[in-house]
Design a protein around this motif. Structure first.
Motif, PDB file in Angstrom:
ATOM      1  N   VAL A 100       0.969  -1.075  -0.078  1.00 53.25           N
ATOM      2  CA  VAL A 100       0.120   0.035   0.008  1.00 53.25           C
ATOM      3  C   VAL A 100       0.770   1.241   0.165  1.00 53.25           C
ATOM      4  CG1 VAL A 100      -1.806   1.415   1.425  1.00 53.25           C
ATOM      5  CG2 VAL A 100      -1.884  -1.177   1.045  1.00 53.25           C
ATOM      6  N   TYR A 101       1.997   1.141   0.565  1.00 49.52           N
ATOM      7  CA  TYR A 101       2.831   2.428   0.803  1.00 49.52           C
ATOM      8  C   TYR A 101       3.406   2.755  -0.478  1.00 49.52           C
ATOM      9  CZ  TYR A 101       6.649   5.620   2.387  1.00 49.52           C
ATOM     10  OH  TYR A 101       7.203   6.635   2.618  1.00 49.52           O
ATOM     11  N   LEU A 102       4.084   1.573  -1.319  1.00 49.80           N
ATOM     12  CA  LEU A 102       4.779   1.795  -2.290  1.00 49.80           C
ATOM     13  C   LEU A 102       3.714   2.185  -3.538  1.00 49.80           C
ATOM     14  CD1 LEU A 102       6.849   1.238  -4.273  1.00 49.80           C
ATOM     15  CD2 LEU A 102       6.288  -1.243  -4.567  1.00 49.80           C
ATOM     16  N   LEU A 103       2.514   1.686  -3.417  1.00 53.15           N
ATOM     17  CA  LEU A 103       1.580   2.104  -4.461  1.00 53.15           C
ATOM     18  C   LEU A 103       1.135   3.628  -4.352  1.00 53.15           C
ATOM     19  CD1 LEU A 103      -0.616  -1.009  -5.086  1.00 53.15           C
ATOM     20  CD2 LEU A 103       1.300  -0.289  -6.406  1.00 53.15           C
ATOM     21  N   SER A 104       0.960   3.991  -3.235  1.00 49.52           N
ATOM     22  CA  SER A 104       0.526   5.225  -2.977  1.00 49.52           C
ATOM     23  C   SER A 104       1.273   6.324  -2.839  1.00 49.52           C
ATOM     24  CB  SER A 104      -0.149   5.540  -1.402  1.00 49.52           C
ATOM     25  OG  SER A 104       0.798   5.086  -0.511  1.00 49.52           O
ATOM     26  N   SER A 105       2.616   6.012  -2.859  1.00 49.68           N
ATOM     27  CA  SER A 105       3.839   6.967  -3.119  1.00 49.68           C
ATOM     28  C   SER A 105       3.914   7.173  -4.393  1.00 49.68           C
ATOM     29  CB  SER A 105       4.984   6.262  -2.470  1.00 49.68           C
ATOM     30  OG  SER A 105       5.312   5.907  -1.124  1.00 49.68           O
ATOM     31  N   ILE A 106       3.784   6.060  -5.143  1.00 48.44           N
ATOM     32  CA  ILE A 106       3.636   6.625  -6.727  1.00 48.44           C
ATOM     33  C   ILE A 106       2.377   7.446  -7.210  1.00 48.44           C
ATOM     34  CG2 ILE A 106       3.453   5.493  -8.956  1.00 48.44           C
ATOM     35  CD1 ILE A 106       4.771   2.708  -7.908  1.00 48.44           C
ATOM     36  N   ALA A 107       1.413   7.115  -6.632  1.00 45.54           N
ATOM     37  CA  ALA A 107       0.058   7.886  -6.727  1.00 45.54           C
ATOM     38  C   ALA A 107       0.670   9.504  -6.248  1.00 45.54           C
ATOM     39  CB  ALA A 107      -0.877   7.558  -5.950  1.00 45.54           C
ATOM     40  N   CYS A 108       1.344   9.572  -5.414  1.00 50.56           N
ATOM     41  CA  CYS A 108       1.614  11.127  -4.765  1.00 50.56           C
ATOM     42  C   CYS A 108       2.538  11.865  -5.958  1.00 50.56           C
ATOM     43  CB  CYS A 108       2.606  11.176  -3.578  1.00 50.56           C
ATOM     44  SG  CYS A 108       1.543  10.601  -2.030  1.00 50.56           S
ATOM     45  N   ALA A 109       3.454  11.039  -6.420  1.00 51.80           N
ATOM     46  CA  ALA A 109       4.100  11.412  -7.396  1.00 51.80           C
ATOM     47  C   ALA A 109       3.586  11.879  -8.606  1.00 51.80           C
ATOM     48  CB  ALA A 109       5.385  10.575  -7.987  1.00 51.80           C
ATOM     49  N   LEU A 110       2.495  11.108  -8.953  1.00 53.11           N
ATOM     50  CA  LEU A 110       1.618  11.571 -10.131  1.00 53.11           C
ATOM     51  C   LEU A 110       0.515  12.341  -9.776  1.00 53.11           C
ATOM     52  CD1 LEU A 110       1.371   7.802 -11.525  1.00 53.11           C
ATOM     53  CD2 LEU A 110       3.082   9.928 -12.452  1.00 53.11           C
ATOM     54  N   SER A 111       0.368  13.160  -8.647  1.00 55.29           N
ATOM     55  CA  SER A 111      -0.874  13.789  -8.433  1.00 55.29           C
ATOM     56  C   SER A 111      -0.855  14.857  -9.308  1.00 55.29           C
ATOM     57  CB  SER A 111      -0.664  14.525  -6.938  1.00 55.29           C
ATOM     58  OG  SER A 111      -0.492  13.350  -6.086  1.00 55.29           O
ATOM     59  N   PHE A 112      -2.305  15.409  -9.786  1.00 54.34           N
ATOM     60  CA  PHE A 112      -2.416  16.514 -10.585  1.00 54.34           C
ATOM     61  C   PHE A 112      -3.212  17.659  -9.988  1.00 54.34           C
ATOM     62  CE2 PHE A 112      -5.756  13.001 -10.932  1.00 54.34           C
ATOM     63  CZ  PHE A 112      -6.820  13.749 -10.544  1.00 54.34           C
ATOM     64  N   ASN A 113      -3.598  17.380  -8.857  1.00 55.20           N
ATOM     65  CA  ASN A 113      -4.121  18.727  -8.011  1.00 55.20           C
ATOM     66  C   ASN A 113      -3.745  18.293  -6.554  1.00 55.20           C
ATOM     67  OD1 ASN A 113      -6.308  17.302  -6.936  1.00 55.20           O
ATOM     68  ND2 ASN A 113      -7.513  17.715  -8.811  1.00 55.20           N
ATOM     69  N   ILE A 114      -4.165  19.508  -5.715  1.00 53.61           N
ATOM     70  CA  ILE A 114      -3.471  19.232  -4.288  1.00 53.61           C
ATOM     71  C   ILE A 114      -4.395  18.159  -3.765  1.00 53.61           C
ATOM     72  CG2 ILE A 114      -5.051  21.009  -3.671  1.00 53.61           C
ATOM     73  CD1 ILE A 114      -1.618  20.112  -2.097  1.00 53.61           C
ATOM     74  N   TYR A 115      -5.639  18.143  -4.049  1.00 51.30           N
ATOM     75  CA  TYR A 115      -6.738  17.084  -3.648  1.00 51.30           C
ATOM     76  C   TYR A 115      -6.520  15.854  -3.504  1.00 51.30           C
ATOM     77  CZ  TYR A 115      -8.941  21.527  -2.583  1.00 51.30           C
ATOM     78  OH  TYR A 115      -9.301  22.829  -2.102  1.00 51.30           O
ATOM     79  N   PHE A 116      -5.967  15.489  -4.717  1.00 55.61           N
ATOM     80  CA  PHE A 116      -5.560  14.216  -5.267  1.00 55.61           C
ATOM     81  C   PHE A 116      -4.290  13.875  -4.317  1.00 55.61           C
ATOM     82  CE2 PHE A 116      -3.217  10.901  -7.523  1.00 55.61           C
ATOM     83  CZ  PHE A 116      -4.344   9.945  -7.827  1.00 55.61           C
ATOM     84  N   LEU A 117      -3.537  14.616  -4.106  1.00 52.61           N
ATOM     85  CA  LEU A 117      -2.124  14.368  -3.327  1.00 52.61           C
ATOM     86  C   LEU A 117      -2.543  14.101  -1.842  1.00 52.61           C
ATOM     87  CD1 LEU A 117       1.010  14.338  -2.822  1.00 52.61           C
ATOM     88  CD2 LEU A 117       0.850  16.928  -2.914  1.00 52.61           C
ATOM     89  N   ILE A 118      -3.535  15.122  -1.704  1.00 46.44           N
ATOM     90  CA  ILE A 118      -3.922  14.703   0.014  1.00 46.44           C
ATOM     91  C   ILE A 118      -4.643  13.184   0.030  1.00 46.44           C
ATOM     92  CG2 ILE A 118      -5.766  15.456   1.680  1.00 46.44           C
ATOM     93  CD1 ILE A 118      -5.509  18.170   0.697  1.00 46.44           C
ATOM     94  N   ALA A 119      -5.351  12.781  -1.029  1.00 43.63           N
ATOM     95  CA  ALA A 119      -5.947  11.602  -0.822  1.00 43.63           C
ATOM     96  C   ALA A 119      -4.720  10.482  -0.999  1.00 43.63           C
ATOM     97  CB  ALA A 119      -6.960  11.393  -1.909  1.00 43.63           C
ATOM     98  N   ALA A 120      -3.868  10.769  -1.851  1.00 39.64           N
ATOM     99  CA  ALA A 120      -2.931   9.616  -1.866  1.00 39.64           C
ATOM    100  C   ALA A 120      -1.959   9.741  -0.726  1.00 39.64           C
ATOM    101  CB  ALA A 120      -1.838  10.091  -3.232  1.00 39.64           C
ATOM    102  N   ARG A 121      -1.718  10.934  -0.184  1.00 35.66           N
ATOM    103  CA  ARG A 121      -1.264  10.592   1.220  1.00 35.66           C
ATOM    104  C   ARG A 121      -2.056  10.049   2.253  1.00 35.66           C
ATOM    105  NH1 ARG A 121       3.907  12.049   2.741  1.00 35.66           N
ATOM    106  NH2 ARG A 121       3.465  13.750   4.280  1.00 35.66           N
ATOM    107  N   ILE A 122      -2.964  10.108   2.089  1.00 34.85           N
ATOM    108  CA  ILE A 122      -4.121   9.175   3.327  1.00 34.85           C
ATOM    109  C   ILE A 122      -3.788   7.811   3.105  1.00 34.85           C
ATOM    110  CG2 ILE A 122      -6.269   8.568   3.663  1.00 34.85           C
ATOM    111  CD1 ILE A 122      -7.396  11.417   3.229  1.00 34.85           C
ATOM    112  N   PHE A 123      -3.637   7.233   1.987  1.00 41.44           N
ATOM    113  CA  PHE A 123      -3.506   6.082   1.785  1.00 41.44           C
ATOM    114  C   PHE A 123      -1.977   5.604   2.281  1.00 41.44           C
ATOM    115  CE2 PHE A 123      -7.191   6.014  -0.870  1.00 41.44           C
ATOM    116  CZ  PHE A 123      -7.817   4.878  -0.423  1.00 41.44           C
ATOM    117  N   GLN A 124      -1.020   6.548   1.881  1.00 42.81           N
ATOM    118  CA  GLN A 124       0.532   6.392   2.216  1.00 42.81           C
ATOM    119  C   GLN A 124       0.478   6.442   3.656  1.00 42.81           C
ATOM    120  OE1 GLN A 124       3.144   9.753   1.591  1.00 42.81           O
ATOM    121  NE2 GLN A 124       4.625   8.111   0.573  1.00 42.81           N
TER     122      GLN A 124
END
Length: 413
Positions: A100-124
């Motif tokens: 879960v941590y690995l996949l969410s870290s990749i999602a953070c790097a691919l974030s297209f807006n601040i709210y997607f980044l916040i969501a990815a950080r939640i899973f991280q």
């Protein structure tokens, strides 16, 4: 009694001898790396926070949700995964959390807006919660007594390299790329950690596993929570996380916006503070472990309160004076951490995963509160931080004195 509910607490179990691939030193290094993931997840991108506001067109309060949301759901992850590791074993939970941590870290790097980044950080945060809760449980599986305190000090000191190096590395990354590069770096570290998880051999014995239902294993949190000998000191020492994590949230704004330093210069001050924190656990083992535990804990909390007073006065003048003022709290907290963790692990023999979860959850939740409070409070940001340090050092100080004078038993003190 349900299987896994009781059990003994040997001085050293055979958990270390089971590590055919990692070996004894490799196990300690693996534990240290797992504890490094959290400061890495927070500190590596701190130099980029001011720039992220401009990148996403968001306010500091919204951007800081990437910190506080991570920390809050990290606490949720800890609370959820720890008891399950008592039922399913340490390795299975580590695998799930690591993926879960690995996949969410990749999602953070691919974030297209601040709210997607916040969501990815939640899973991280949720994934990293499983990793952290199990790492503490492994230490209790394998060590006890003074050996446990020494291993806690070693792992916490080594993991302290993360906050020292992370902002420096983050600052260097920003010279060649943007904030996204820091999350790609975290993904690479997560991949290395996942390989080590596959090499890790289970440390929880079959006879010590909880054999009840999933809900029953989560219910063990309530059993541990009813233990006053555990919960009261856990609350006392967890309060120190509130101002400490508040500093994490606003440190880049203090050095970059208030004092006018560059992101790279900020990273040096942050690393210097982390170096102080690294020294703390070693000082505890070499100097303070033999002292009277009652007086030792009270003294460290008193030093922390003095730090708060210095921060809100001379700390506002120059970055060096601010660093020196806050370094007192960093040192006192880092010296106390292996003592408090070992003390809390001793208060409840069984349900190690649940115990580990509650220790980390209380620290994390209060830390998340500290991040939000120091960001939202009006006034001079350094003064607010100083007040926070002083108040939440004095309250634990009074609480510790009252606890020591009470009739509630506390093993090891």
């Amino acid at each position: 009694m349900t299987k896994g509910e009781g059990g003994s607490d040997p001085q050293v179990s055979d958990g270390m001898n089971m590590q055919r691939y990692l070996g004894n030193k490799g196990l300690v290094g693996f534990i240290a790396l797992m504890n490094m993931l959290i400061p890495l997840s927070i500190d590596m991108y701190l130099p980029a926070l001011p720039g992220m506001n401009a990148y996403f067109g968001s306010s500091s309060a919204i951007t800081n949700l990437t910190l506080s949301a991570f920390f809050l759901f990290y606490a949720v992850g800890i609370l959820f995964w720890g008891p399950l590791s008592d039922k399913y074993g340490r390795k299975k939970i580590l695998l799930v959390g690591g993926i879960v941590y690995l996949l969410s870290s990749i999602a953070c790097a691919l974030s297209f807006n601040i709210y997607f980044l916040i969501a990815a950080r939640i899973f991280q945060g949720i994934g990293s919660g499983g990793i952290t809760s199990v790492s503490i449980a492994i230490i209790k599986d394998c060590f006890a007594g003074k050996k446990r305190g020494a291993i806690l000090a070693i792992s916490q000191s080594v993991s302290g390299l993360a906050p020292m190096l992370a902002p420096v590395v983050g600052g260097i990354i920003l010279r060649f790329t943007n904030w996204q590069g820091t999350f790609w770096a975290l993904a690479a570290i997560a991949a290395i950690n996942l390989v080590l998880i596959f090499l890790f051999e289970e440390t929880l014995k079959e006879e010590d596993k909880y054999t009840g239902t999933v809900m029953g294993s989560l219910g063990r949190l309530l059993i541990v929570g009813k233990n006053k000998s555990f919960m009261i000191p856990a609350g006392i020492f967890s309060l120190c996380a509130l101002p400490f994590m508040g500093y994490i949230a606003v440190s880049s704004y203090i050095y970059v916006d208030y004092f006018g330093l560059s992101a790279q210069e900020y990273s040096y001050f942050f690393a210097a503070n982390a170096l102080v924190s690294i020294c703390g656990p070693f000082l505890y083992v070499r100097v303070f472990m033999v002292l009277n535990k009652k007086v030792f804990a009270a003294s460290m909390l008193g030093i922390s309160a003095i730090s708060g007073i210095l921060v809100m006065t001379i700390g506002t003048l120059t970055p060096i004076l601010f660093w020196a003022s806050f370094a007192l709290m960093s040192l006192s907290v880092s010296i106390t951490r292996p003592f408090s963790t070992a003390l809390l692990l001793d208060q409840h023999v069984s349900d190690t995963g649940a115990v580990s979860s509650l220790i980390n959850t209380m620290f994390t939740v209060l830390g998340s509160v500290g991040m939000s409070v120091v960001t939202l409070m009006p006034g001079n940001i350094i003064t607010v931080l100083g007040v926070l340090i002083a108040v939440f050092s004095v309250i634990p100080f009074i609480g510790w004195i009252a606890f020591m004078k009470s009739s509630i038993p506390c093993k090891g003190v």
